[in-house]
Write an enzyme that holds these catalytic residues in place. Structure first.
Site, PDB file in Angstrom:
ATOM      1  N   PHE A 162      42.005  37.500  36.431  1.00  0.00           N
ATOM      2  CA  PHE A 162      40.726  38.189  36.601  1.00  0.00           C
ATOM      3  C   PHE A 162      40.985  39.474  37.373  1.00  0.00           C
ATOM      4  O   PHE A 162      41.341  39.444  38.554  1.00  0.00           O
ATOM      5  CB  PHE A 162      39.689  37.352  37.333  1.00  0.00           C
ATOM      6  N   ASP A 182      47.594  42.802  42.327  1.00  0.00           N
ATOM      7  CA  ASP A 182      46.150  42.882  42.504  1.00  0.00           C
ATOM      8  C   ASP A 182      45.784  42.048  43.733  1.00  0.00           C
ATOM      9  O   ASP A 182      45.740  40.820  43.678  1.00  0.00           O
ATOM     10  CB  ASP A 182      45.426  42.359  41.263  1.00  0.00           C
ATOM     11  N   LYS A 224      36.979  45.142  47.699  1.00  0.00           N
ATOM     12  CA  LYS A 224      36.164  44.137  48.382  1.00  0.00           C
ATOM     13  C   LYS A 224      36.166  44.317  49.898  1.00  0.00           C
ATOM     14  O   LYS A 224      35.382  45.070  50.430  1.00  0.00           O
ATOM     15  CB  LYS A 224      36.600  42.735  47.958  1.00  0.00           C
TER      16      LYS A 224
END
Length: 411
Positions: free
Chosen positions: A151, A236, A265
């Site tokens: 993801f 990531d 984030k």
């Protein structure tokens, strides 16, 4: 005619707010039936005054909890000065933000962007540019190897290499140039890398898949294979980075260094969408003016908040909290295995909890936890993702795990 007062009365309950949301907002999420009005630290309060313990932290965007005073102060002060210049001009926060983030992460150069998906897209573009300009890959032949069950975001290019049918259905045609191999399979990775491979893109721990930790040695072997093939390794760390697992990068646990990292984030402290690609200067340095950009990327407000986040991380306090509290969390969760829970995985204050297949679904468990004052979210059927904010206290962790134990039937 409906008046403003009528609308206020209509939305005076949680059900009213939810009804309005469902009428006017696109149904691309399936939120729990709670309407949050206030938040502080590890706690949120709904419109009816009920308090809940936050065990999700905005998928790691709220690593420092809700409204951390240092982050609110930085944002408030910058709001009183300047919020946006675009990159057409310099501003007094950008240089310091990039230098401080590079120093914190032990990297050489920073490309500031906004969302996590935007950071991943940027890293993909940089890797391809590097492959053509430096590695010598023939025009339009560059490939990027990715892992299954990944993801990395929801843009058209990123879902092009997703293996999640729900993320891909009806969004084609898809962007070519990606090779998908099973996550954790070093042999498959070795076979996929060719002279045209620009980069290997991996999550050091797969979050959306259920907080999947790869086999020992897998990430080190990925590094070795990339070195051998003169290929970039992109990590990531949008969910796993910035102290979530007890270190700045989850990759640090394996003593592995990537060529590029994507961050997001928590870099915005739950206040601003802030993301970045950080890494080698000779790789990020392939970009020239006009080849890539963002109106809001690296804006003064984002940089001010990001610098405050960096200051929090520079003390090491949050890495230590994640390590110590994470050990406690995993010890407590391990007690549930065999009692409504089939497996627990993770690192630091991050856990994937697989519920017994003959028990509650993840959604049912999430709703039952909500009724007991704990908020988390399911992923992929029978798995819960737990990511409490790093400001949480041990007694609050215990409260959350006790509620989970009650829900799965142990107590």
């Amino acid at each position: 005619m409906t008046t403003f007062a009528d609308k206020s009365a209509e939305t005076s309950s949680a059900a009213g707010y939810i009804a309005l949301d469902e009428r006017w907002s696109t149904h691309n999420y399936h939120p729990l039936p709670v309407v949050i009005a206030e938040a502080e630290g590890a706690w949120v309060t709904d419109v009816q005054g009920e308090r809940y313990l936050d065990f999700l932290s905005g998928y790691s965007a709220l690593n420092f909890g809700h409204r951390h005073p240092d982050l609110v102060r930085a944002a408030t002060e910058q709001l009183g000065r300047v919020t946006l210049t675009s990159r057409a001009f310099h501003h007094d926060q950008l240089g310091s933000f990039c230098r401080e983030l590079a120093e914190l992460t032990g990297t050489e150069m920073v490309l500031p962007m906004n969302s996590g998906a935007e950071a991943v897209e940027s890293a993909l573009k940089v890797a391809r540019k590097w492959a053509y300009r430096v590695k010598g890959v023939a025009e339009n032949q560059a490939q990027i190897v990715v892992a299954g069950s990944n993801f990395h975001g929801r843009t058209t290019t990123i879902v092009s290499f997703s293996t999640d049918d729900e993320a891909r259905a009806d969004f084609g045609p898809f962007t070519p140039g990606f090779v998908v191999v099973p996550y954790g399979d070093a042999a498959a990775l070795a076979e996929a890398i060719t002279e045209n491979t620009a980069a290997v893109l991996l999550e050091p721990i797969q979050g959306e898949a259920g907080v999947i930790v790869p086999p020992d040695g897998y990430l080190a072997e990925a590094r070795r294979l990339c070195d051998e093939a003169n290929t970039l390794l992109i990590a990531d760390e949008i969910q796993s980075g910035l102290a979530r697992t007890g270190t700045i990068f989850a990759l640090d646990h394996e003593r592995v260094t990537a060529d590029l990292y994507t961050l997001g984030k928590a870099l915005g402290g739950g206040i601003m969408p802030v993301s970045a690609v950080v890494g080698r200067a000779d790789v990020l340095g392939v970009l020239r003016p006009g080849e890539h950009g963002s109106t809001f990327g690296g804006n003064p407000l984002a940089c001010a908040v990001g610098r405050a986040v960096i200051r929090l991380l520079s003390t090491g306090e949050y890495q230590q909290r994640s390590t110590a509290l994470g050990a406690h969390l995993h010890e407590r969760l391990s007690e549930l295995v065999g009692n409504g829970v089939s497996a627990v995985r993770g690192r630091g204050l991050w856990a994937g909890v697989d519920l017994a297949q003959d028990g509650l679904t993840g959604r049912e468990a999430s709703e039952a936890l909500m009724k007991r004052g704990v908020l988390c979210k399911e992923t992929h059927g029978h798995t819960l993702r737990l990511a409490p904010p790093l400001v949480i206290e041990e007694r609050e962790l215990d409260r959350g795990v006790d509620a989970l134990a009650e829900v799965v039937g142990m107590r």
